[in-house]
Design a protein around this motif. Structure first.
Motif, PDB file in Angstrom:
ATOM      1  N   SER A   1     -28.862   2.017  -5.600  1.00 15.53           N
ATOM      2  CA  SER A   1     -27.881   2.304  -6.651  1.00 15.53           C
ATOM      3  C   SER A   1     -27.507   3.783  -6.664  1.00 15.53           C
ATOM      4  O   SER A   1     -26.342   4.129  -6.876  1.00 15.53           O
ATOM      5  CB  SER A   1     -28.421   1.874  -8.020  1.00 15.53           C
ATOM      6  OG  SER A   1     -29.528   2.657  -8.402  1.00 15.53           O
TER       7      SER A   1
ATOM      8  N   GLY B   1     -25.086   4.437  -3.834  1.00 16.64           N
ATOM      9  CA  GLY B   1     -23.766   3.883  -4.148  1.00 16.64           C
ATOM     10  C   GLY B   1     -23.009   4.750  -5.137  1.00 16.64           C
ATOM     11  O   GLY B   1     -21.815   5.018  -4.966  1.00 16.64           O
TER      12      GLY B   1
ATOM     13  N   LEU C   1     -21.775   7.880  -3.383  1.00 16.73           N
ATOM     14  CA  LEU C   1     -20.619   7.625  -2.517  1.00 16.73           C
ATOM     15  C   LEU C   1     -19.342   7.437  -3.326  1.00 16.73           C
ATOM     16  O   LEU C   1     -18.267   7.908  -2.933  1.00 16.73           O
ATOM     17  CB  LEU C   1     -20.887   6.403  -1.635  1.00 16.73           C
ATOM     18  CG  LEU C   1     -21.985   6.583  -0.572  1.00 16.73           C
ATOM     19  CD1 LEU C   1     -22.273   5.265   0.134  1.00 16.73           C
ATOM     20  CD2 LEU C   1     -21.589   7.650   0.448  1.00 16.73           C
ATOM     21  N   LEU C   2     -19.445   6.755  -4.482  1.00 18.87           N
ATOM     22  CA  LEU C   2     -18.266   6.573  -5.327  1.00 18.87           C
ATOM     23  C   LEU C   2     -17.841   7.911  -5.931  1.00 18.87           C
ATOM     24  O   LEU C   2     -16.639   8.233  -5.958  1.00 18.87           O
ATOM     25  CB  LEU C   2     -18.555   5.551  -6.425  1.00 18.87           C
ATOM     26  CG  LEU C   2     -17.427   5.311  -7.434  1.00 18.87           C
ATOM     27  CD1 LEU C   2     -16.126   4.899  -6.734  1.00 18.87           C
ATOM     28  CD2 LEU C   2     -17.832   4.252  -8.465  1.00 18.87           C
TER      29      LEU C   2
ATOM     30  N   GLU D   1     -16.096   9.772  -3.274  1.00 15.59           N
ATOM     31  CA  GLU D   1     -14.769   9.197  -3.043  1.00 15.59           C
ATOM     32  C   GLU D   1     -13.782   9.683  -4.102  1.00 15.59           C
ATOM     33  O   GLU D   1     -12.603   9.918  -3.812  1.00 15.59           O
ATOM     34  CB  GLU D   1     -14.867   7.664  -3.072  1.00 15.59           C
ATOM     35  CG  GLU D   1     -13.546   6.923  -2.996  1.00 15.59           C
ATOM     36  CD  GLU D   1     -12.893   6.972  -1.624  1.00 15.59           C
ATOM     37  OE1 GLU D   1     -11.696   6.644  -1.518  1.00 15.59           O
ATOM     38  OE2 GLU D   1     -13.580   7.356  -0.639  1.00 15.59           O
TER      39      GLU D   1
ATOM     40  N   GLU E   1     -25.743   2.861 -13.012  1.00 16.91           N
ATOM     41  CA  GLU E   1     -24.774   2.816 -11.904  1.00 16.91           C
ATOM     42  C   GLU E   1     -23.706   1.749 -12.121  1.00 16.91           C
ATOM     43  O   GLU E   1     -22.544   1.940 -11.754  1.00 16.91           O
ATOM     44  CB  GLU E   1     -25.541   2.599 -10.593  1.00 16.91           C
ATOM     45  CG  GLU E   1     -24.699   2.274  -9.388  1.00 16.91           C
ATOM     46  CD  GLU E   1     -24.664   0.767  -9.142  1.00 16.91           C
ATOM     47  OE1 GLU E   1     -23.615   0.276  -8.675  1.00 16.91           O
ATOM     48  OE2 GLU E   1     -25.662   0.102  -9.429  1.00 16.91           O
TER      49      GLU E   1
ATOM     50  N   GLU F   1     -25.606  -4.737  -1.650  1.00 20.77           N
ATOM     51  CA  GLU F   1     -25.042  -3.414  -1.915  1.00 20.77           C
ATOM     52  C   GLU F   1     -24.843  -3.202  -3.409  1.00 20.77           C
ATOM     53  O   GLU F   1     -24.638  -4.144  -4.171  1.00 20.77           O
ATOM     54  CB  GLU F   1     -23.687  -3.259  -1.203  1.00 20.77           C
ATOM     55  CG  GLU F   1     -23.786  -3.048   0.297  1.00 20.77           C
ATOM     56  CD  GLU F   1     -22.420  -2.746   0.909  1.00 20.77           C
ATOM     57  OE1 GLU F   1     -21.403  -3.006   0.239  1.00 20.77           O
ATOM     58  OE2 GLU F   1     -22.391  -2.245   2.036  1.00 20.77           O
ATOM     59  N   SER F   2     -24.863  -1.947  -3.809  1.00 21.78           N
ATOM     60  CA  SER F   2     -24.637  -1.634  -5.216  1.00 21.78           C
ATOM     61  C   SER F   2     -23.160  -1.832  -5.569  1.00 21.78           C
ATOM     62  O   SER F   2     -22.274  -1.775  -4.711  1.00 21.78           O
ATOM     63  CB  SER F   2     -25.041  -0.191  -5.507  1.00 21.78           C
ATOM     64  OG  SER F   2     -24.139   0.707  -4.881  1.00 21.78           O
TER      65      SER F   2
ATOM     66  N   GLN G   1     -21.023   1.263  -4.675  1.00 24.22           N
ATOM     67  CA  GLN G   1     -20.665   1.388  -3.264  1.00 24.22           C
ATOM     68  C   GLN G   1     -19.522   0.438  -2.919  1.00 24.22           C
ATOM     69  O   GLN G   1     -18.621   0.792  -2.154  1.00 24.22           O
ATOM     70  CB  GLN G   1     -21.872   1.107  -2.369  1.00 24.22           C
ATOM     71  CG  GLN G   1     -21.559   1.320  -0.876  1.00 24.22           C
ATOM     72  CD  GLN G   1     -22.803   1.443  -0.024  1.00 24.22           C
ATOM     73  OE1 GLN G   1     -23.903   1.567  -0.532  1.00 24.22           O
ATOM     74  NE2 GLN G   1     -22.627   1.419   1.285  1.00 24.22           N
ATOM     75  N   GLN G   2     -19.537  -0.751  -3.491  1.00 20.46           N
ATOM     76  CA  GLN G   2     -18.468  -1.711  -3.215  1.00 20.46           C
ATOM     77  C   GLN G   2     -17.134  -1.239  -3.797  1.00 20.46           C
ATOM     78  O   GLN G   2     -16.088  -1.413  -3.169  1.00 20.46           O
ATOM     79  CB  GLN G   2     -18.859  -3.079  -3.762  1.00 20.46           C
ATOM     80  CG  GLN G   2     -20.021  -3.691  -2.980  1.00 20.46           C
ATOM     81  CD  GLN G   2     -20.526  -4.994  -3.558  1.00 20.46           C
ATOM     82  OE1 GLN G   2     -20.416  -5.246  -4.751  1.00 20.46           O
ATOM     83  NE2 GLN G   2     -21.108  -5.829  -2.718  1.00 20.46           N
TER      84      GLN G   2
ATOM     85  N   ALA H   1     -16.328   1.867  -4.138  1.00 22.87           N
ATOM     86  CA  ALA H   1     -15.930   2.979  -3.261  1.00 22.87           C
ATOM     87  C   ALA H   1     -15.279   2.486  -1.982  1.00 22.87           C
ATOM     88  O   ALA H   1     -14.417   3.159  -1.406  1.00 22.87           O
ATOM     89  CB  ALA H   1     -17.153   3.846  -2.935  1.00 22.87           C
ATOM     90  N   GLN H   2     -15.677   1.299  -1.534  1.00 22.86           N
ATOM     91  CA  GLN H   2     -15.178   0.777  -0.257  1.00 22.86           C
ATOM     92  C   GLN H   2     -13.805   0.128  -0.359  1.00 22.86           C
ATOM     93  O   GLN H   2     -13.165  -0.100   0.669  1.00 22.86           O
ATOM     94  CB  GLN H   2     -16.191  -0.241   0.300  1.00 22.86           C
ATOM     95  CG  GLN H   2     -17.486   0.413   0.785  1.00 22.86           C
ATOM     96  CD  GLN H   2     -18.579  -0.593   1.084  1.00 22.86           C
ATOM     97  OE1 GLN H   2     -18.485  -1.764   0.714  1.00 22.86           O
ATOM     98  NE2 GLN H   2     -19.635  -0.143   1.745  1.00 22.86           N
TER      99      GLN H   2
END
Length: 453
Positions: A21, A24, A27-28, A31, A101, A148-149, A152-153, A155-156
């Motif tokens: 978490s 993730g 990363l967000l 982003e 998160e 995945e957290s 993170q999803q 962010a993707q």
């Protein structure tokens, strides 16, 4: 790029914890081009450290350096860190928001959230719904407390549906997290060490899944669970309530009629014979009812739902049949980290069972297992650094009880104690952190040890 839709101050985002978490959330935040820093009291997994380095996200490990993180405008806390942790208390004293998160991710997502929680079955139900969405070729992601957290999803990239398994620890850190469909499976004593050993505190945490829902949202809940039904009677939850029950027939919701799942929603009806479900047992029938009800609310075709539930093969570490050796079936139920989960496992045993149990006790009451142990268990193998409570609870229930401190020893002892036609069941009823990294590590070590016999 996702858009933030809440009033949090993202000027300086501090991430506490460097697990799935935490990574993730980092990363967000990266982003979104926020000023982000990750502080982890433990060591990073090499893959996580590499991901942070690749994205030029600054971090520290082995400590929380207050001079570095004290200027936070927002703190995103990993679910494993309790609110009582000194660093969290310091931020709270400064009136800095400390959120989970999933709250951080939801603040950057306007998508359709489906959230599943409960003491037991949440991974199975989330995976069942995922199977239905996949069969329907829907645009969805599945994560949260599994895989995945959520952050993170987000962010993707975008998705139509965000399917999440959420834990009580994650729900503790929400303020505006709002699932369109919330699923509340059951609430039985678990993680009481995090909740001052008070069940009512743990229950209140689970009920937070519907905290921010409004009249356009749905709460699917277990009408057979007295803790849930009593809490709902006293709550002002605004969402549309849809019950499911194994014990009584319902005019609205999901129940059992003529050995079939029967779901009635407004003018829409869904039926499916229980015998067509690929996973067996009453608890899995209840899980299928919750998943099918969710799918109906998402307007997925009845045949797609039936086809998915007929082919669903269960989840790893949940009553997973590993191997049969010398006519002894070895079963991995490492995901049973509380007494209620182990109750389901022991209740499903039809042959004499050698039971491997133990780990980090979370305030367990083992008395509800006595009847099943007397009925099904021929020998107990304790697996933990401190087995005293298990020895005290079950010492008079079986003729043979052996204490072990490694998975290889536990499996070797089980091999010697089991006879043709028996089961060897790993169903710990405890957390795994004394001897293992997590329940997945515990389950994989069990499977490896069995395959090495």
């Amino acid at each position: 790029m996702p858009q933030a839709n809440t009033t949090y101050n993202y000027e300086r985002v501090i991430i506490l914890g460097g697990g799935i978490s935490g990574l993730g959330a980092a990363l967000l935040a990266h982003e979104m081009q926020y000023d982000v820093f990750v502080s982890n009291m433990g060591d990073f997994k090499s893959a996580f450290a590499k991901a942070l380095q690749t994205n030029n996200i600054p971090y520290e490990s082995g400590q929380h350096t207050w001079s570095t993180i004290s200027n936070a405008s927002l703190v995103v806390k990993s679910p494993g860190i309790p609110d009582t942790a000194e660093v969290v208390q310091k931020f709270t004293a400064q009136n800095v928001p400390v959120i989970s998160e999933i709250e951080f991710a939801a603040a950057h997502s306007n998508e359709n959230i489906i959230a599943v929680t409960g003491s037991n079955g949440k991974t199975t139900v989330t995976s069942m719904i995922g199977r239905i969405l996949k069969t329907d070729e829907a645009d969805y992601t599945m994560g949260g407390n599994i895989g995945e957290s959520f952050a993170q999803q987000v962010a993707q990239g975008e998705a139509s549906h965000r399917l999440l398994e959420v834990s009580s620890f994650q729900l503790d850190g929400i303020k505006s997290f709002k699932p369109h469909v919330a699923v509340l499976l059951n609430v039985t004593p678990d993680h009481l060490d995090r909740y001052d050993y008070k069940f009512e505190n743990y229950l209140a945490s689970k009920m937070r899944i519907a905290l921010n829902q409004d009249a356009g949202d749905y709460l699917i809940y277990n009408a057979d669970d007295p803790a849930i039904t009593n809490a709902l009677e006293q709550s002002d939850i605004k969402s549309q309530r849809i019950p499911f029950s194994l014990e009584k027939q319902l005019d609205h919701g999901a129940s059992i009629v003529d050995d079939s799942i029967h779901i009635q929603l407004e003018q829409s009806t869904f039926t499916m014979p229980i015998q067509q479900l690929s996973v067996k047992g009453q608890h899995n029938t209840a899980n299928a009812m919750a998943a099918a009800t969710t799918a109906k609310l998402l307007k997925i075709r009845k045949e797609t739902i039936r086809q998915s539930l007929q082919s669903f093969q269960g989840v790893e570490h949940r009553l997973e049949q590993v191997l049969k050796i010398n006519k002894v079936q070895y079963i991995n139920d490492s995901k049973a980290t509380n007494v209620n989960a182990t109750f389901y496992a022991l209740d499903s045993m039809e042959q004499p069972t050698v039971w491997i149990v133990g780990g980090v006790d979370k305030g367990n009451d083992y008395s509800q297992l006595y009847r099943l142990v007397n009925k099904h268990v021929k020998a107990i193998i304790c697996l933990g650094t401190d087995n005293s409570k298990i020895v005290e609870a079950f010492g008079n229930c079986v003729d043979q009880m052996v204490e072990t401190s490694s998975m290889e020893d536990a499996v070797r002892v089980a091999y010697k104690l089991a006879s043709a036609g028996d089961n060897v069941l790993l169903s710990p009823a405890c957390a795994s952190f004394d001897l293992f990294e997590n329940y997945e590590d515990r389950g994989r070590q069990f499977k490896n040890a069995v395959r090495g016999l």
